[in-house]
Design a protein around this motif. Structure first.
Motif, PDB file in Angstrom:
ATOM      1  N   SER A  59       0.828  -1.204   0.000  1.00  0.00           N
ATOM      2  CA  SER A  59       0.000   0.000   0.000  1.00  0.00           C
ATOM      3  C   SER A  59       0.868   1.262   0.000  1.00  0.00           C
ATOM      4  O   SER A  59       0.590   2.215  -0.736  1.00  0.00           O
ATOM      5  CB  SER A  59      -0.920  -0.010   1.221  1.00  0.00           C
ATOM      6  OG  SER A  59      -1.667   1.172   1.285  1.00  0.00           O
ATOM      7  N   ILE A  60       1.900   1.271   0.802  1.00  0.00           N
ATOM      8  CA  ILE A  60       2.800   2.433   0.845  1.00  0.00           C
ATOM      9  C   ILE A  60       3.498   2.609  -0.498  1.00  0.00           C
ATOM     10  O   ILE A  60       3.612   3.733  -0.999  1.00  0.00           O
ATOM     11  CB  ILE A  60       3.834   2.283   1.985  1.00  0.00           C
ATOM     12  CG1 ILE A  60       3.137   2.328   3.344  1.00  0.00           C
ATOM     13  CG2 ILE A  60       4.898   3.372   1.889  1.00  0.00           C
ATOM     14  CD1 ILE A  60       4.035   1.941   4.514  1.00  0.00           C
ATOM     15  N   GLU A  62       2.427   1.726  -3.420  1.00  0.00           N
ATOM     16  CA  GLU A  62       1.456   2.220  -4.412  1.00  0.00           C
ATOM     17  C   GLU A  62       1.180   3.700  -4.241  1.00  0.00           C
ATOM     18  O   GLU A  62       0.829   4.384  -5.203  1.00  0.00           O
ATOM     19  CB  GLU A  62       0.150   1.432  -4.298  1.00  0.00           C
ATOM     20  CG  GLU A  62       0.245   0.023  -4.832  1.00  0.00           C
ATOM     21  CD  GLU A  62      -1.059  -0.752  -4.673  1.00  0.00           C
ATOM     22  OE1 GLU A  62      -2.129  -0.118  -4.484  1.00  0.00           O
ATOM     23  OE2 GLU A  62      -0.996  -1.984  -4.737  1.00  0.00           O
ATOM     24  N   ASN A  63       1.315   4.194  -3.023  1.00  0.00           N
ATOM     25  CA  ASN A  63       1.015   5.596  -2.725  1.00  0.00           C
ATOM     26  C   ASN A  63       2.253   6.311  -2.190  1.00  0.00           C
ATOM     27  O   ASN A  63       2.171   7.064  -1.221  1.00  0.00           O
ATOM     28  CB  ASN A  63      -0.127   5.674  -1.696  1.00  0.00           C
ATOM     29  CG  ASN A  63      -1.366   4.977  -2.183  1.00  0.00           C
ATOM     30  OD1 ASN A  63      -1.939   5.356  -3.197  1.00  0.00           O
ATOM     31  ND2 ASN A  63      -1.769   3.926  -1.482  1.00  0.00           N
ATOM     32  N   GLY A  65       3.852   8.756  -3.122  1.00  0.00           N
ATOM     33  CA  GLY A  65       3.786  10.222  -3.131  1.00  0.00           C
ATOM     34  C   GLY A  65       3.323  10.789  -1.804  1.00  0.00           C
ATOM     35  O   GLY A  65       3.680  11.915  -1.439  1.00  0.00           O
ATOM     36  N   GLN A  66       2.542  10.020  -1.058  1.00  0.00           N
ATOM     37  CA  GLN A  66       2.058  10.492   0.240  1.00  0.00           C
ATOM     38  C   GLN A  66       3.194  10.610   1.257  1.00  0.00           C
ATOM     39  O   GLN A  66       3.082  11.345   2.230  1.00  0.00           O
ATOM     40  CB  GLN A  66       0.970   9.570   0.774  1.00  0.00           C
ATOM     41  CG  GLN A  66      -0.317   9.658  -0.017  1.00  0.00           C
ATOM     42  CD  GLN A  66      -1.397   8.740   0.537  1.00  0.00           C
ATOM     43  OE1 GLN A  66      -1.156   7.974   1.460  1.00  0.00           O
ATOM     44  NE2 GLN A  66      -2.577   8.837  -0.046  1.00  0.00           N
ATOM     45  N   THR A  69       4.229  14.113   1.421  1.00  0.00           N
ATOM     46  CA  THR A  69       3.383  15.055   2.167  1.00  0.00           C
ATOM     47  C   THR A  69       3.771  15.079   3.651  1.00  0.00           C
ATOM     48  O   THR A  69       3.655  16.109   4.295  1.00  0.00           O
ATOM     49  CB  THR A  69       1.886  14.708   2.031  1.00  0.00           C
ATOM     50  OG1 THR A  69       1.656  13.395   2.545  1.00  0.00           O
ATOM     51  CG2 THR A  69       1.428  14.804   0.591  1.00  0.00           C
ATOM     52  N   THR A  76      12.294   9.380  -1.983  1.00  0.00           N
ATOM     53  CA  THR A  76      11.346   8.287  -2.247  1.00  0.00           C
ATOM     54  C   THR A  76      12.014   7.090  -2.915  1.00  0.00           C
ATOM     55  O   THR A  76      11.568   5.960  -2.727  1.00  0.00           O
ATOM     56  CB  THR A  76      10.154   8.776  -3.096  1.00  0.00           C
ATOM     57  OG1 THR A  76      10.639   9.388  -4.290  1.00  0.00           O
ATOM     58  CG2 THR A  76       9.293   9.752  -2.315  1.00  0.00           C
TER      59      THR A  76
END
Length: 142
Positions: A59-60, A62-63, A65-66, A69, A76
């Motif tokens: 999940s991390i 896949e996302n 970009g978060q 934030t 990354t």
């Protein structure tokens, strides 16, 4: 007649000695088998946690970009490599346990076999501890 008594006595002593040795061997085997299963039972529950962690890692990833934030300065690419490595380590620990369980023969009466299995399961416990620490360290900051 005395020779027969001596022979019978000697035979009884030898037989008792052999039985005692066999009994000691069986007890040692049983203790080792119980120790192997106890270590297995100690670390096996962690597999469910490892499985959940690999889903979280997916999940991390896949996302990813978060992550920026939360920390705009985050690298990354480095985070991705760390997470992929962690996921691989979690899966390797789980796979090792599954392989050990499939191949382990608790009915083996060879003490040396059981001693070897104790060494394997202890190494696996260390692997589980290491990957658990790695997981806490890498995911704790995300």
């Amino acid at each position: 007649m005395k020779k027969k008594i001596y022979l019978l006595s000697a035979s009884a002593i030898l037989l008792g000695s052999c039985q005692s040795s066999a009994t000691k061997e069986a007890v040692k085997h049983q203790q080792l088998a119980e120790e192997a299963i106890a270590i297995h039972d100690e670390i096996m529950p962690q597999i469910a946690h490892f499985d959940k962690t690999t889903v979280k890692i997916d999940s991390i990833l896949e996302n990813l970009g978060q992550v920026l934030t939360k920390d705009p300065q985050a690298d990354t690419a480095a985070v991705r490599i760390d997470l992929i490595t962690l996921k691989s380590n979690l899966e390797a620990a789980t796979d090792n346990m599954m392989t050990w369980m499939k191949e382990y023969n608790p009915d083996s009466t060879t003490v040396s076999y059981q001693e070897g299995e104790i060494e394997k399961i202890k190494a696996m416990r260390k692997q589980f501890e290491d990957v658990s620490l790695e997981s806490n360290k890498k995911l704790g900051k995300l």
